[in-house]
Design a protein around this motif. Structure first.
Motif, PDB file in Angstrom:
ATOM      1  N   ALA A 267     -26.157  17.607   5.496  1.00 41.55           N
ATOM      2  CA  ALA A 267     -27.609  17.424   5.463  1.00 41.55           C
ATOM      3  C   ALA A 267     -28.072  16.536   4.327  1.00 41.55           C
ATOM      4  N   ASN A 268     -27.154  16.008   3.543  1.00 45.47           N
ATOM      5  CA  ASN A 268     -27.488  15.161   2.384  1.00 45.47           C
ATOM      6  C   ASN A 268     -28.434  15.882   1.417  1.00 45.47           C
ATOM      7  N   ASP A 269     -28.180  17.149   1.193  1.00 44.44           N
ATOM      8  CA  ASP A 269     -29.065  17.974   0.371  1.00 44.44           C
ATOM      9  C   ASP A 269     -28.403  18.213  -0.983  1.00 44.44           C
ATOM     10  N   LEU A 270     -28.812  17.448  -1.974  1.00 45.35           N
ATOM     11  CA  LEU A 270     -28.271  17.633  -3.316  1.00 45.35           C
ATOM     12  C   LEU A 270     -28.761  18.923  -3.949  1.00 45.35           C
ATOM     13  N   ASN A 271     -29.972  19.354  -3.580  1.00 49.63           N
ATOM     14  CA  ASN A 271     -30.491  20.600  -4.143  1.00 49.63           C
ATOM     15  C   ASN A 271     -29.656  21.796  -3.709  1.00 49.63           C
ATOM     16  N   ALA A 272     -29.148  21.762  -2.478  1.00 51.17           N
ATOM     17  CA  ALA A 272     -28.301  22.865  -2.013  1.00 51.17           C
ATOM     18  C   ALA A 272     -26.973  22.896  -2.762  1.00 51.17           C
ATOM     19  N   ILE A 273     -26.434  21.724  -3.079  1.00 52.26           N
ATOM     20  CA  ILE A 273     -25.189  21.672  -3.847  1.00 52.26           C
ATOM     21  C   ILE A 273     -25.431  22.157  -5.270  1.00 52.26           C
ATOM     22  N   ALA A 274     -26.583  21.799  -5.834  1.00 54.11           N
ATOM     23  CA  ALA A 274     -26.915  22.299  -7.168  1.00 54.11           C
ATOM     24  C   ALA A 274     -27.065  23.811  -7.165  1.00 54.11           C
ATOM     25  N   ALA A 275     -27.602  24.370  -6.084  1.00 53.92           N
ATOM     26  CA  ALA A 275     -27.717  25.827  -5.983  1.00 53.92           C
ATOM     27  C   ALA A 275     -26.345  26.499  -5.917  1.00 53.92           C
ATOM     28  N   ILE A 276     -25.375  25.821  -5.308  1.00 52.02           N
ATOM     29  CA  ILE A 276     -24.013  26.361  -5.272  1.00 52.02           C
ATOM     30  C   ILE A 276     -23.438  26.427  -6.678  1.00 52.02           C
ATOM     31  N   LEU A 277     -23.667  25.380  -7.477  1.00 51.08           N
ATOM     32  CA  LEU A 277     -23.129  25.365  -8.836  1.00 51.08           C
ATOM     33  C   LEU A 277     -23.813  26.383  -9.741  1.00 51.08           C
ATOM     34  N   VAL A 278     -25.041  26.749  -9.423  1.00 50.32           N
ATOM     35  CA  VAL A 278     -25.704  27.778 -10.227  1.00 50.32           C
ATOM     36  C   VAL A 278     -25.007  29.116 -10.081  1.00 50.32           C
ATOM     37  N   LYS A 279     -24.604  29.442  -8.867  1.00 51.57           N
ATOM     38  CA  LYS A 279     -23.947  30.721  -8.614  1.00 51.57           C
ATOM     39  C   LYS A 279     -22.444  30.638  -8.793  1.00 51.57           C
ATOM     40  N   TYR A 280     -21.863  29.496  -8.439  1.00 55.52           N
ATOM     41  CA  TYR A 280     -20.409  29.306  -8.558  1.00 55.52           C
ATOM     42  C   TYR A 280     -20.180  28.039  -9.395  1.00 55.52           C
TER      43      TYR A 280
ATOM     44  N   GLN B 278     -17.390  27.188   0.641  1.00 62.04           N
ATOM     45  CA  GLN B 278     -16.978  25.901   1.191  1.00 62.04           C
ATOM     46  C   GLN B 278     -17.802  25.550   2.428  1.00 62.04           C
ATOM     47  N   GLU B 279     -18.136  26.551   3.233  1.00 61.01           N
ATOM     48  CA  GLU B 279     -18.986  26.297   4.393  1.00 61.01           C
ATOM     49  C   GLU B 279     -20.388  25.869   3.966  1.00 61.01           C
ATOM     50  N   LEU B 280     -20.904  26.489   2.908  1.00 63.82           N
ATOM     51  CA  LEU B 280     -22.207  26.074   2.398  1.00 63.82           C
ATOM     52  C   LEU B 280     -22.180  24.646   1.878  1.00 63.82           C
ATOM     53  N   PHE B 281     -21.091  24.279   1.233  1.00 63.62           N
ATOM     54  CA  PHE B 281     -20.979  22.914   0.719  1.00 63.62           C
ATOM     55  C   PHE B 281     -20.911  21.907   1.863  1.00 63.62           C
TER      56      PHE B 281
ATOM     57  N   TYR C 103     -17.809  26.720 -10.945  1.00 61.08           N
ATOM     58  CA  TYR C 103     -16.514  26.043 -10.940  1.00 61.08           C
ATOM     59  C   TYR C 103     -16.068  25.677  -9.524  1.00 61.08           C
ATOM     60  N   HIS C 104     -17.019  25.416  -8.642  1.00 64.11           N
ATOM     61  CA  HIS C 104     -16.646  24.939  -7.310  1.00 64.11           C
ATOM     62  C   HIS C 104     -16.218  23.478  -7.415  1.00 64.11           C
ATOM     63  N   PRO C 105     -14.965  23.138  -7.095  1.00 62.05           N
ATOM     64  CA  PRO C 105     -14.433  21.791  -7.401  1.00 62.05           C
ATOM     65  C   PRO C 105     -15.192  20.663  -6.719  1.00 62.05           C
ATOM     66  N   GLU C 106     -15.442  20.772  -5.435  1.00 61.26           N
ATOM     67  CA  GLU C 106     -16.034  19.654  -4.718  1.00 61.26           C
ATOM     68  C   GLU C 106     -17.496  19.445  -5.116  1.00 61.26           C
ATOM     69  N   SER C 107     -18.191  20.512  -5.433  1.00 61.84           N
ATOM     70  CA  SER C 107     -19.573  20.347  -5.908  1.00 61.84           C
ATOM     71  C   SER C 107     -19.600  19.663  -7.268  1.00 61.84           C
ATOM     72  N   LEU C 108     -18.659  20.021  -8.148  1.00 62.49           N
ATOM     73  CA  LEU C 108     -18.582  19.363  -9.453  1.00 62.49           C
ATOM     74  C   LEU C 108     -18.257  17.883  -9.309  1.00 62.49           C
ATOM     75  N   LEU C 109     -17.346  17.548  -8.410  1.00 60.72           N
ATOM     76  CA  LEU C 109     -16.993  16.137  -8.218  1.00 60.72           C
ATOM     77  C   LEU C 109     -18.134  15.358  -7.593  1.00 60.72           C
ATOM     78  N   THR C 110     -18.934  16.016  -6.751  1.00 67.16           N
ATOM     79  CA  THR C 110     -20.090  15.340  -6.172  1.00 67.16           C
ATOM     80  C   THR C 110     -21.097  14.949  -7.244  1.00 67.16           C
ATOM     81  N   PHE C 111     -21.379  15.877  -8.150  1.00 70.53           N
ATOM     82  CA  PHE C 111     -22.317  15.555  -9.215  1.00 70.53           C
ATOM     83  C   PHE C 111     -21.692  14.615 -10.248  1.00 70.53           C
ATOM     84  N   ALA C 112     -20.388  14.618 -10.379  1.00 66.47           N
ATOM     85  CA  ALA C 112     -19.745  13.638 -11.255  1.00 66.47           C
ATOM     86  C   ALA C 112     -19.973  12.223 -10.736  1.00 66.47           C
ATOM     87  N   GLU C 113     -19.867  12.034  -9.420  1.00 64.45           N
ATOM     88  CA  GLU C 113     -20.156  10.729  -8.835  1.00 64.45           C
ATOM     89  C   GLU C 113     -21.629  10.381  -8.986  1.00 64.45           C
ATOM     90  N   LEU C 114     -22.496  11.375  -8.821  1.00 67.48           N
ATOM     91  CA  LEU C 114     -23.923  11.131  -8.960  1.00 67.48           C
ATOM     92  C   LEU C 114     -24.271  10.692 -10.382  1.00 67.48           C
TER      93      LEU C 114
END
Length: 629
Positions: free
Chosen positions: A259-272, A250-253, A274-285
């Protein structure tokens, strides 16, 4: 011919030659072995196999009979209790059985009855078979698939599990073959999902209530769980919590979002994954880039993960739960449910959207996502007219629901369709209630501004509407309060498509003309309804400012890739985002202006309507200032 069969044929011949007395003496011995037929008959060759099997069964029966006799002797020695004699039962069999086999069956019946007597002495009760079956279904995860309603649920928000999944409604609309073929194509891993050099292992994901996870989804990572906070007034209050091992995610997210870094959020989803907020971010994207299916998949994956984390006492089918929106960890679930409800409506699954909306409304009594402003729409689209009237009567709210703009008009529409169904069936179930025309007239008297907005939004292009809007009551109507104006805007944005049906346009026109005629006779009636409107919506502040009108719209704006950066966390948070780096660096790093010399004027004009096209307005302004100097 086997030795046994040869021996039996010889014995039959000898018995026919002996005296009847000797035959009578040898008869019991033969009966102990096997019952001989009255006369020799031609033998089926396959009976020889049965004879060999009968020899093995004889041995097994003797062993079992000896074990049962020893077991009964031990029980009678421990418990000196008389055992009732069980009468013999006559059973028909396909093949001939030996008489000796009936004795072990009688012993088994005696043993079972003696065992029941021992259990009675020890005060141990047997569980009924239906309870055992129910427990086995619950342990195997089949309780979700049961379509029975729990009898304890009496609330109007009771959820019907067979209508929760959109796939079930799609099967009823298009047929199972069409939906199954689509699901098979969806479950096939595409080239974008395949990783070169890695062999994907398919597995069967666990069954859930809201979505049907495909086989290519990874197993749930157990990164979240649900805690029971308290039990008050018969309601259980829950909250989602992250596992301590993934608390840093959650701190990484938050850092990536800042920092408005979509690549960092994508890296979170690669390792985790089912992180809810990262999934919802890409759903909006995905949604704002026009990829609606990818957006729906991300939302369903979020719902799957958060449903797997449910507490054992949390059950949507029971209705004794509360998941407060005030807890930050609960907010992603509300956002995912609201997005899932809109996706179901976009697919035409209005009944499933209604069930999800009921579930969303029952999670928190404060209704943080505004489910009350669209539940009537889904009820009308799914033709649940009687349920809508029951909901308006039984649902507990601060104000009467019929005073809200959406319910005042929706109840009139529901009554209109109920009257039409009753007239076609020849029944008169609604003679003691107000007619649909009277309800529509009350709705127009209470909210006259709705008519003007519906005519503009639908749009209604008949000339008669222009004459109706020329009336002072409709033409100069004002909302009266910011809250009411916001509610009317949400209603028109959500329900305007309903007014494209000709029968509803006729109903609205008839009620509007009756309002004008009644005001000509008594103008004080308008003042009375205005007083009611001011008393109900008396707040000077917009109490529903947290609800965006665009969230209740069917249309989704598409933006170019360079404009998607501020929308990383949704349009509601765009004002909190820092400006892009190119704007902070100064005018020297702005996009280069496009040349217009030698191009077609019409093409240049159409291109200038695009918000991301730059023709160098600042450059021309500077040249004009220099020439003027």
């Amino acid at each position: 011919m086997s030795a046994r069969l040869l021996r039996r044929v010889l014995e039959e011949r000898e018995s026919s030659l002996q005296d009847p007395k000797l035959a009578a003496e040898e008869q019991p011995e033969e009966e102990e072995e096997e019952v001989s037929p009255p006369r020799a008959a031609p033998r089926n060759p396959f009976d020889l196999l049965d004879d060999d099997a009968d020899e093995e069964e004889d041995k097994e029966d003797e062993v079992e009979r000896s074990q049962h006799e020893s077991y009964t002797e031990q029980k009678h020695s421990v418990k000196k209790k008389p055992v009732e004699v069980v009468p013999e039962t006559k059973k028909k069999s396909k093949k001939k059985k030996k008489k000796g086999k009936s004795e072990p069956s009688q012993a088994k019946l005696k043993d079972e009855q003696s065992l029941e007597s021992i259990l009675e002495d020890l005060s141990i009760e047997k569980k009924p078979t239906h309870q055992i079956a129910h427990q086995s279904e619950r342990l195997s995860g089949k309780e979700i698939e049961r379509n029975e309603k729990i009898p304890g649920v009496s609330s109007v928000l009771a959820i019907d599990p067979k209508h929760l999944k959109g796939e079930n409604e799609m099967r009823r609309i298009f047929g199972s073959k069409v939906v199954d073929s689509f699901e098979n194509q969806r479950n096939m891993p595409s080239s974008s999902r395949q990783v070169r050099g890695v062999r994907r292992v398919a597995h069967n994901p666990r069954k859930t209530l809201l979505v049907s996870p495909p086989s290519y989804w990874p197993p749930w990572d157990k990164s979240m769980s649900m805690d029971l906070l308290e039990t008050k007034s018969g309601l259980n209050y829950f909250r989602y919590v992250y596992d301590p091992s993934v608390s840093h995610v959650q701190e990484l997210f938050e850092a990536a979002k800042g920092a408005n870094d979509l690549n960092a959020i994508a890296a979170i989803l690669v390792k985790y994954p089912y992180h809810p907020e990262s999934l919802l971010t890409f759903a909006e994207l995905f949604k704002y880039s026009g990829e609606h299916q990818s957006s729906a998949d991300a939302v369903e994956k979020c719902l799957f993960a958060m449903e797997c984390a449910w507490h054992p006492l949390f059950s949507p089918l029971q209705g004794n739960y509360q998941l407060k929106y005030s807890h930050d960890t609960n907010k992603p679930y509300f956002t995912a449910l609201f997005s899932h409800m809109k996706n179901l409506d976009r697919r035409g699954c209005h009944r499933s959207a209604l069930e999800v909306c009921k579930f969303l409304l029952s999670l928190d009594s404060d209704d943080p996502k505004g489910a009350l402003f669209c539940i009537d729409y889904f009820a009308l689209r799914s033709q649940q007219y009687k349920w809508l009237e029951q909901f308006a009567e039984e649902y507990q709210c601060d104000n009467s629901l019929w005073l809200f703009p959406n319910f005042s008009f929706s109840l009139a529409i529901a009554r209109f369709y109920l009257e039409r169904d009753a007239s076609s069936e020849g029944s008169s179930d609604h003679t003691d209630k107000s007619s649909s025309v009277d309800l529509m007239k009350q709705a127009l008297m209470l909210h006259p501004l709705v008519l003007q907005k519906i005519v503009d939004k639908a749009p209604l292009k008949d000339s008669s509407w222009t004459q109706i809007l020329r009336n002072v009551f409709f033409g100069s109507a004002k909302p009266g309060s910011p809250s009411l104006e916001h509610m009317i805007n949400i209603y028109v944005e959500r329900h305007y498509i309903m007014w494209r049906f000709p029968e509803l346009q006729n109903l609205l026109k008839e009620a509007a003309l009756l309002v004008i005629e009644s005001l000509k006779q008594d103008s004080r009636e308008a003042q009375d309804w205005s007083c009611v409107r001011k008393e109900v919506f008396s707040s000077e502040k917009n109490e529903y400012s947290h609800l965006l009108v665009s969230d209740f719209s069917d249309t989704t704006p598409s933006l170019p890739p360079e404009e998607l950066r501020p929308f990383m966390v949704g349009p509601g948070m765009a004002h909190e985002m820092p400006p892009p780096p190119e704007l902070e660096a100064g005018p020297e790093r702005l996009r280069a202006p496009r040349e217009v010399a030698g191009r077609h004027p019409a093409l240049v004009f159409l291109e200038s309507l695009l918000p991301w096209v730059d023709y160098g307005d600042n450059h021309h302004d500077e040249n004009d200032e220099n020439n003027g100097a």
